[in-house]
Design an enzyme around this catalytic site. Structure first.
Site, short mmCIF file in Angstrom:
data_model
loop_
_atom_site.label_atom_id
_atom_site.label_comp_id
_atom_site.label_asym_id
_atom_site.label_seq_id
_atom_site.Cartn_x
_atom_site.Cartn_y
_atom_site.Cartn_z
N ASP A 112 -8.08 -0.24 -2.90
CA ASP A 112 -8.85 0.14 -5.08
C ASP A 112 -10.00 0.92 -4.52
O ASP A 112 -11.33 -0.07 -5.17
CB ASP A 112 -9.41 -1.96 -4.62
CG ASP A 112 -7.94 -3.08 -4.36
OD1 ASP A 112 -6.99 -2.41 -5.02
OD2 ASP A 112 -8.12 -3.92 -3.79
N ILE B 202 0.68 -0.87 0.09
CA ILE B 202 -0.09 0.10 -0.11
C ILE B 202 0.61 1.59 0.08
O ILE B 202 1.73 0.87 0.53
CB ILE B 202 -0.72 0.03 1.26
CG1 ILE B 202 -2.09 -1.20 0.99
CG2 ILE B 202 -1.34 1.22 1.56
CD1 ILE B 202 -2.95 -1.34 2.27
N HIS C 113 -7.38 -4.03 -11.10
CA HIS C 113 -7.75 -4.70 -9.85
C HIS C 113 -8.42 -6.04 -10.68
O HIS C 113 -9.67 -5.53 -11.73
CB HIS C 113 -8.80 -4.27 -8.71
CG HIS C 113 -9.32 -5.18 -7.88
ND1 HIS C 113 -8.11 -5.70 -6.53
CD2 HIS C 113 -10.23 -5.54 -7.09
CE1 HIS C 113 -8.87 -6.19 -5.70
NE2 HIS C 113 -10.56 -5.86 -6.35
N ALA D 26 -6.16 7.09 -1.05
CA ALA D 26 -5.31 6.34 -0.13
C ALA D 26 -6.37 5.76 0.44
O ALA D 26 -5.12 4.75 1.03
CB ALA D 26 -5.50 7.68 0.99
C1 GRF Z 1 -3.33 -9.04 -11.38
O1 GRF Z 1 -4.35 -10.03 -11.12
C2 GRF Z 1 -3.96 -7.91 -11.19
O2 GRF Z 1 -5.22 -7.45 -11.22
C3 GRF Z 1 -3.81 -7.94 -9.43
O3 GRF Z 1 -2.35 -8.91 -8.91
C4 GRF Z 1 -2.46 -10.38 -9.85
C5 GRF Z 1 -1.37 -9.63 -10.77
O4 GRF Z 1 -1.18 -10.58 -11.83
N1 GRF Z 1 -3.80 -6.99 -9.04
P1 GRF Z 1 0.51 -10.74 -12.46
O5 GRF Z 1 1.46 -10.69 -12.06
O6 GRF Z 1 0.44 -9.55 -13.59
O7 GRF Z 1 0.18 -12.54 -13.55
#
Ligand code: GRF
Length: 202
Positions: free
Chosen positions: A147, A94, A111, A144
């Site tokens: 997600d 974070i 995300h 801040a």
């Molecule tokens: C993805 O699903 C992304 O959305 C999440 O973490 C995962 C990372 O996957 N935040 P990668 O390392 O890009 O394969």
């Protein structure tokens, strides 16, 4: 007339780096990925960056939230690379106020859910266990919250009755790869307005 400066992007990643690979291989991202940083020396993302001839480094991130002297070292490395935009791609730390203030409105995250549903970790599994028929992925500006920032783009992914976590995850990843490249391209090349948390592309 001088041409506009090419956007210089950094990708921060903790994991295998499939989103990073999709960004590196996108035909027209609207900017250039000049450095990839990870909090994990064993992150697949670092190897993918090097394969593509991009500077890649693991930096100490301390424990939990990225703060203090560790944070200062990350900011210094990014400044040295003369980066103007940060892309989080599976970055499991974070960022705090000081980091956000260094790149105001210029940090993006992907995300694996249709936010605001299922923020946080294990979102694909949680959506499947919840029984949703449609899930998806979101690219948003980082603020801040976790997600929580303004949504730049989303894409829906159907959940099939016979989906295993593996089959759904595979479909989600392909959707993420297309979405992230599209959203970054739009962010770097198209003007938009932000009213409250609503992004409107011009
Ligand atoms: C993805 O699903 C992304 O959305 C999440 O973490 C995962 C990372 O996957 N935040 P990668 O390392 O890009 O394969």
């Amino acid at each position: 007339m001088t041409s506009p400066r090419t956007r210089r992007l950094a990708v921060l990643a903790s994991g295998q780096g499939t989103n990073l690979r999709a960004l590196l291989e996108a035909p027209d991202l609207g900017g250039s990925i000049v450095v990839v940083l990870s909090d994990r020396p064993d992150a697949g993302a670092l190897a993918i960056a090097r394969e593509h001839g991009v500077a890649a480094e693991a930096l100490d991130a301390g424990r939990g939230r990225l703060t203090g002297t560790a944070e200062a070292a990350w900011l210094e490395r990014l400044a040295r690379a003369d980066v103007d935009t940060i892309l989080l791609a599976g970055f499991m730390r974070i960022l705090d106020a000081r980091f956000l203030a260094a790149y105001p409105g210029r940090i993006l995250n992907i995300h694996p859910s249709l936010l605001p549903a299922f923020p946080g970790t294990h979102s694909i599994a949680r959506a499947r266990e919840h029984g949703v028929r449609v899930t998806g992925c979101t690219v948003h500006l980082v603020d801040a919250g976790v997600d929580e920032g303004p949504i730049l783009d989303q894409t829906a992914v159907a959940v099939h009755a016979d989906d295993t976590l593996e089959s759904l995850t595979a479909r989600m990843h392909s959707a993420e790869h297309a979405l992230y490249a599209r959203a970054v391209r739009a962010f770097l090349t198209r003007p938009f307005t932000l009213e409250g948390r609503r992004v409107t592309w011009q």
